[in-house]
Write a protein that holds these residues in place. Structure first.
Motif, short mmCIF file in Angstrom:
data_model
loop_
_atom_site.label_atom_id
_atom_site.label_comp_id
_atom_site.label_asym_id
_atom_site.label_seq_id
_atom_site.Cartn_x
_atom_site.Cartn_y
_atom_site.Cartn_z
N TRP A 97 -41.04 27.71 -19.05
CA TRP A 97 -39.67 27.18 -18.88
C TRP A 97 -39.66 26.15 -19.95
O TRP A 97 -40.79 25.61 -20.44
CB TRP A 97 -39.80 26.34 -17.60
CG TRP A 97 -39.22 27.00 -16.31
CD1 TRP A 97 -40.19 27.37 -15.36
CD2 TRP A 97 -37.97 27.64 -16.06
NE1 TRP A 97 -39.51 28.35 -14.39
CE2 TRP A 97 -38.02 28.33 -14.74
CE3 TRP A 97 -36.61 27.55 -16.60
CZ2 TRP A 97 -37.04 29.02 -14.43
CZ3 TRP A 97 -35.72 28.10 -16.19
CH2 TRP A 97 -35.72 28.78 -14.92
N THR A 98 -38.42 25.86 -20.62
CA THR A 98 -38.57 24.54 -21.55
C THR A 98 -38.48 23.50 -20.57
O THR A 98 -38.43 23.60 -19.47
CB THR A 98 -37.13 24.95 -22.19
OG1 THR A 98 -36.03 24.52 -21.39
CG2 THR A 98 -37.04 25.96 -23.06
N GLU A 99 -38.42 22.39 -21.54
CA GLU A 99 -38.09 21.07 -20.73
C GLU A 99 -36.72 20.94 -20.35
O GLU A 99 -36.05 21.73 -21.04
CB GLU A 99 -38.59 19.94 -21.36
CG GLU A 99 -39.99 19.59 -21.61
CD GLU A 99 -40.32 18.12 -22.43
OE1 GLU A 99 -41.30 17.55 -21.93
OE2 GLU A 99 -39.42 17.88 -23.24
N TRP A 100 -36.30 20.10 -19.39
CA TRP A 100 -35.04 19.86 -19.12
C TRP A 100 -34.18 19.04 -20.41
O TRP A 100 -35.09 18.04 -20.99
CB TRP A 100 -34.72 18.74 -17.81
CG TRP A 100 -35.27 19.60 -16.71
CD1 TRP A 100 -36.41 19.32 -15.93
CD2 TRP A 100 -34.35 20.53 -15.84
NE1 TRP A 100 -36.45 20.19 -14.79
CE2 TRP A 100 -35.23 20.96 -14.72
CE3 TRP A 100 -32.99 20.91 -15.77
CZ2 TRP A 100 -34.73 21.78 -13.70
CZ3 TRP A 100 -32.74 21.70 -14.79
CH2 TRP A 100 -33.48 22.01 -13.97
N ARG A 101 -33.04 19.30 -20.62
CA ARG A 101 -32.19 18.80 -21.61
C ARG A 101 -30.97 18.46 -20.93
O ARG A 101 -30.51 19.02 -20.32
CB ARG A 101 -32.31 19.63 -23.09
CG ARG A 101 -33.30 19.80 -23.63
CD ARG A 101 -33.94 18.54 -24.18
NE ARG A 101 -35.07 18.64 -25.21
CZ ARG A 101 -36.27 18.42 -24.88
NH1 ARG A 101 -36.52 18.19 -23.64
NH2 ARG A 101 -36.95 18.75 -25.74
#
Length: 440
Positions: free
Chosen positions: A150-154
């Motif tokens: 997962w990427t970080e939240w943006r």
């Protein structure tokens, strides 16, 4: 390579590691024929499918994709939300994240993961809301890449799309409703999202390890309170709070976790709350990628700079006087387990920040070469290379055996800029198993 030129014959290469199965299994299947690249791409499945032009005509669009979120049904992961006729509202404007100690009520909805048939890295929301003065509705998105990370939240808005650090094929959305100081609450009637892939965007896949830094820790306490992801705090809890939603794990998960080392021992704990002090201070990111306080160096919390150096006039992002340099809150169980009896400095490793293997660039050949979600031509096509180009390879795996012009190879390379895999047959390199590229 020209369209009328056949690929250079590739030699057999045998891996040195006996535990690796046919790491460069390139075997001549019969006399080589002078076949054009387009003919190679059209080989039948029975002969061993090629990775190019085998699933869709050339003019099939791979541009933006749009979908509408279903706000009518409970998602199973939501906090302080009420629904009436599919409209989201705060149930109680007194409920708020514990660590941030904000006077404003908050509700949150984590929507189900949305599967895409193409790779994307820019996501734009279109949200229909009612916003009383002083209230907010925030849409956060994140993505999962072909390696399952997962990427970080943006945060995303109509005028400022979320730009993810790498291409993804699964997208998840989180809706945050924040009441005004007087309790007036917003409502959300609908949400649509559009996404696209910007292959020319700058990328940041590096070999850097997870960030480790020393920060001041405080005990969260607040037993009976509710964290930003909806967990009700108990006296023996093991979790942490960080001052940004970008690293907030869904309720009950450890998708974003830290390793905290105190005077006695270390503990790995999930990030379940937002705070202390700030809510948009992702200090573990590079200054250029930081959501706020970009003039501070990576690893330095804003509260630390404000308290010790007078940064921002000694105030946090909400204008409150900073009374300690805390960059992390520890739930009671974690606080005492690492050996703290009073607030103090700890060493923290932000485990999701490790970028993994570095990339290595290689040229490709062929027209309309498909990039697949998995290492098989039966998998969803997520992107396409119109012609020869240079790609960045992060890792490689053994997948479906692909045959072209009497040669075969079961190696596929993962391209983080496209969120999928390409058969190594279409990488213009003399070795079927690419040198210097690790196994995924």
């Amino acid at each position: 390579m020209r369209r009328d030129q056949r690929p250079t014959p590739l030699p057999v290469s045998v891996p040195r590691d006996p535990d690796v199965r046919s790491a460069a299994r390139l075997v001549r299947r019969g006399p080589a024929a002078a076949v054009s690249l387009l003919a190679l791409a059209a080989l039948s499945l029975a002969a061993g499918p090629a990775a190019a032009r085998d699933a869709a005509p050339r003019d099939t669009p791979l541009g933006s994709v749009t979908w509408r979120a279903d706000l009518s049904a409970p998602t199973g992961d939501e906090t302080n939300v009420s629904r009436a006729d599919g409209v989201l509202r705060l149930r109680d404007h007194h409920v708020r994240p514990a660590s941030a100690r904000s006077p404003r009520g908050q509700a949150a909805v984590l929507l189900p993961v949305h599967e895409l048939d193409r790779a994307v890295d820019r996501i734009t929301p279109d949200v229909d809301v009612t916003l009383p003065a002083g209230s907010e509705v925030v849409v956060d998105v994140r993505g999962q890449d072909g390696l399952g990370k997962w990427t970080e939240w943006r945060e995303a808005s109509e005028g400022a799309p979320a730009v993810l650090p790498r291409a993804v094929t699964r997208v998840q959305t989180r809706i945050l409703l924040v009441a005004a100081p007087d309790g007036a609450a917003p409502s959300v009637r609908s949400l649509s999202l559009s996404a696209e892939l910007d292959v020319d965007a700058p990328r940041s896949v590096t070999a850097a390890a997870s960030l480790t830094t020393t920060v001041y820790a405080t005990r969260e306490g607040l037993v009976g309170g509710t964290t930003a992801n909806g967990h009700v705090i108990t006296a023996s809890d093991h979790f942490v709070a960080l001052p940004s939603r970008r690293g907030l794990s869904p309720k009950g998960s450890a998708q974003y976790s830290v390793k905290v080392c105190g005077p006695v021992r270390c503990e790995t704990a999930p990030v379940w709350d937002v705070g202390p002090w700030n809510t948009k201070d992702d200090y573990w990111n590079l200054s250029s990628a930081r959501e706020s306080f970009k003039d501070l160096p990576q690893g330095k919390p804003e509260a630390q700079a404000a308290y010790l150096e007078g940064y921002n006039g000694g105030l946090d992002g909400s204008g409150r006087r900073v009374l300690n340099p805390a960059g992390i809150d520890l739930a009671d169980g974690t606080f005492y387990n690492v050996g703290l009896n009073n607030n103090g400095y700890v060493t923290v490793e932000y485990l999701w920040t490790g970028a993994g293997a570095a990339t290595k660039s290689f040229p490709t050949w062929g027209a309309d070469v498909n990039i697949r979600q998995q290492a098989t031509s039966a998998s969803t096509r997520v992107a396409q290379l119109a012609g020869p180009t240079t790609v960045r390879v992060q890792c490689q795996v053994h997948g479906q055996l692909v045959q072209s012009n009497g040669y075969s190879n079961d190696a596929w390379s993962y391209l983080p800029d496209y969120g999928g895999y390409i058969s190594n047959i279409y990488i213009d390199n003399a070795a079927g198993w690419l040198p210097g590229v690790p196994t995924c």
